[in-house]
Design an enzyme around this catalytic site. Structure first.
Site, mmCIF file in Angstrom:
data_model
loop_
_atom_site.group_PDB
_atom_site.id
_atom_site.type_symbol
_atom_site.label_atom_id
_atom_site.label_comp_id
_atom_site.label_asym_id
_atom_site.label_seq_id
_atom_site.Cartn_x
_atom_site.Cartn_y
_atom_site.Cartn_z
ATOM 1 C CD GLU A 1 131.116 5.314 62.452
ATOM 2 O OE1 GLU A 1 131.441 5.127 63.629
ATOM 3 O OE2 GLU A 1 130.757 6.409 62.003
ATOM 4 N NE ARG B 1 128.940 28.315 17.150
ATOM 5 C CZ ARG B 1 129.502 27.324 16.462
ATOM 6 N NH1 ARG B 1 130.265 26.441 17.084
ATOM 7 N NH2 ARG B 1 129.302 27.216 15.155
ATOM 8 C CG ASP C 1 133.210 24.960 16.289
ATOM 9 O OD1 ASP C 1 132.026 24.668 16.486
ATOM 10 O OD2 ASP C 1 133.928 24.382 15.452
ATOM 11 C CG ASP D 1 133.441 20.480 15.940
ATOM 12 O OD1 ASP D 1 132.209 20.636 16.079
ATOM 13 O OD2 ASP D 1 134.138 21.175 15.173
ATOM 14 N NE ARG E 1 133.135 29.059 13.829
ATOM 15 C CZ ARG E 1 133.059 28.187 12.816
ATOM 16 N NH1 ARG E 1 132.974 26.905 13.059
ATOM 17 N NH2 ARG E 1 133.047 28.582 11.571
ATOM 18 C CB ILE F 1 124.918 13.047 65.188
ATOM 19 C CG1 ILE F 1 125.961 12.335 66.054
ATOM 20 C CG2 ILE F 1 123.743 12.113 64.899
ATOM 21 C CD1 ILE F 1 125.488 12.067 67.469
ATOM 22 N N GLY F 2 124.213 13.736 61.836
ATOM 23 C CA GLY F 2 123.218 14.357 60.971
ATOM 24 C C GLY F 2 123.760 15.430 60.047
ATOM 25 C CB ALA F 3 127.110 16.878 59.507
ATOM 26 N N GLY F 4 125.410 15.048 57.256
ATOM 27 C CA GLY F 4 125.307 14.670 55.850
ATOM 28 C C GLY F 4 126.558 14.035 55.282
ATOM 29 C CE LYS F 5 129.297 11.413 60.454
ATOM 30 N NZ LYS F 5 128.096 12.170 60.921
ATOM 31 C CB THR F 6 126.552 8.669 55.391
ATOM 32 O OG1 THR F 6 127.195 8.427 56.646
ATOM 33 C CG2 THR F 6 126.365 7.349 54.661
ATOM 34 N N GLY G 1 131.757 15.026 60.242
ATOM 35 C CA GLY G 1 130.828 16.054 60.687
ATOM 36 C C GLY G 1 130.064 15.525 61.878
#
Length: 374
Positions: A208, A84, A98, A100, A95, A186-191, A184
């Site tokens: 955990e 737009r 839109d 709103d 247009r 250890i260290g995979a980023g799950k937490t 995942g």
């Protein structure tokens, strides 16, 4: 705790592929505003206030964490994203989209950039007809009448025709799943991901309790001696925690995110225990496993070994710093075997080796979309 608010939006388009314009807007609103609860039918109306092609109009109900001023800015950015182009003229014109804000809970807002309820909504049947379809008994905050009555009192005589054009409502993650377990290596980023999703969706978070296990630092110093007490204590603690936390959903949170699943116990035990110890352990595990609630979605975050080591070093837990690559690979192989043989879980594997979802919002949204559309 973040509080969700209910908003009603009006969407209109009279250029290009009008149905596609509406669906694209719906999809982006679901991604950037919040969960879409209801979508009205598509209504065809003549252009209002100027000569132009007929419009397709809809209304939708959404829940959002955005405050009103933030919400209007997000909606304006969505309009821009969809192509737009606004001008400084105050006259109505064609247009491609839109959007709103009609209502925001029962609030009355008069600010420089936003007026809610929308100042023109009661004068426009192309707004009120689709709105009444999905919110007939909602009270207009100023008129103190239901929207149905407001429609009956509307003096707009323009024709509003219902169509059979289909639109798809994006199903939010919180409707698809009640309980998600994220796992995942250890260290995979799950937490980290569990924390982020809990904050995003106001979910109950089950983490955990590894930090309280007195055998963990000792295990990394002498694996053979402390493997069995470590794994047995983890199993007992995980069983108790999951049993307690999953027994009943929180009064205000019917969505649960956990950064582990009890089968993790068996995977690590396979790697750390001797044969005779494992056989004893397996008997205990099988008894407990039957009683544990299964997640609606089991997510495995795959990280390559190099990234795992980087993450382990970065988070700085002293007892983890001497973890060997061979141990990480053994854990991954345990998960791989579990995933390949487990038939009773809904399993989603996400490769996050090249993602930084903690610092990069795009990477995080990529993961959410993998979950949403799985």
């Amino acid at each position: 705790m973040k509080i969700q608010r209910t908003t009603y939006l009006s969407l209109g388009t009279n250029q290009g592929n009008k149905l596609e314009n509406l669906q694209n807007a719906i999809n982006i609103i679901a991604d950037k505003v919040g969960s879409i609860q209801k979508i009205s039918s598509v209504y065809k109306t003549g252009s209002w206030g100027f000569d132009g092609d007929d419009f397709f109009n809809i209304c939708l109900k959404a829940t959002t964490y955005h405050q009103p001023e933030k919400l209007i800015n997000v909606l304006l950015s969505i309009e821009t994203e969809l192509g737009r182009k606004r001008n400084d003229s105050l006259e109505y014109s064609s247009r491609n989209i839109d959007i709103d804000i009609l209502l925001y809970d029962n609030e009355i807002i008069f600010s420089k950039n936003l007026i809610v309820p929308h100042s023109k909504m009661l004068e426009r049947k192309f707004v009120l007809v689709p709105l009444v379809e999905i919110a007939s008994n909602v009270i207009h905050p100023i008129e103190k009448k239901t929207l149905t009555i407001c429609l009956q009192n509307c003096t707009d005589s323009s024709e509003v025709l219902i169509t059979n054009c289909p639109l798809e409502r994006p199903i939010p993650i919180t409707e698809k799943y009640n309980y998600i377990a994220i796992e995942g290596n250890i260290g995979a980023g799950k937490t980290s991901l569990s924390n982020m999703m809990s904050e995003e969706f106001n979910a109950k978070l089950v983490l955990e309790r590894f930090a309280d296990n007195p055998f963990l630092p000792k295990f990394y110093e002498d694996k053979e001696r402390y493997a069995l007490p470590l794994e047995m204590s983890f199993l007992a603690d995980r069983y108790q925690q999951l049993t307690d936390d999953l027994a009943q959903f929180d009064l205000f949170k019917n969505f649960i995110i956990s950064d582990y699943y009890i089968f993790k116990s068996l995977i690590f035990a396979q790697v750390t225990l001797q044969k005779e110890e494992y056989q004893l352990y397996r008997k205990m595990f099988d008894l407990m496993y039957k009683e544990i609630t299964k997640p609606d979605l089991y997510i495995y975050l795959y990280q390559n070994t190099e990234r795992l080591l980087e993450n382990i070093k970065k988070r700085g837990r002293k007892y983890e710093q001497n973890i060997e690559i061979s141990y990480l690979k053994s854990i991954h192989n345990g998960y791989k075997n579990f995933i390949n043989t487990e038939k009773n879980l809904n399993i989603l594997i996400i490769d996050v080796s090249d993602l930084d979802f903690v610092k990069n919002r795009i990477d995080y949204k990529y993961i959410l979309n993998k979950i949403k559309f799985y």
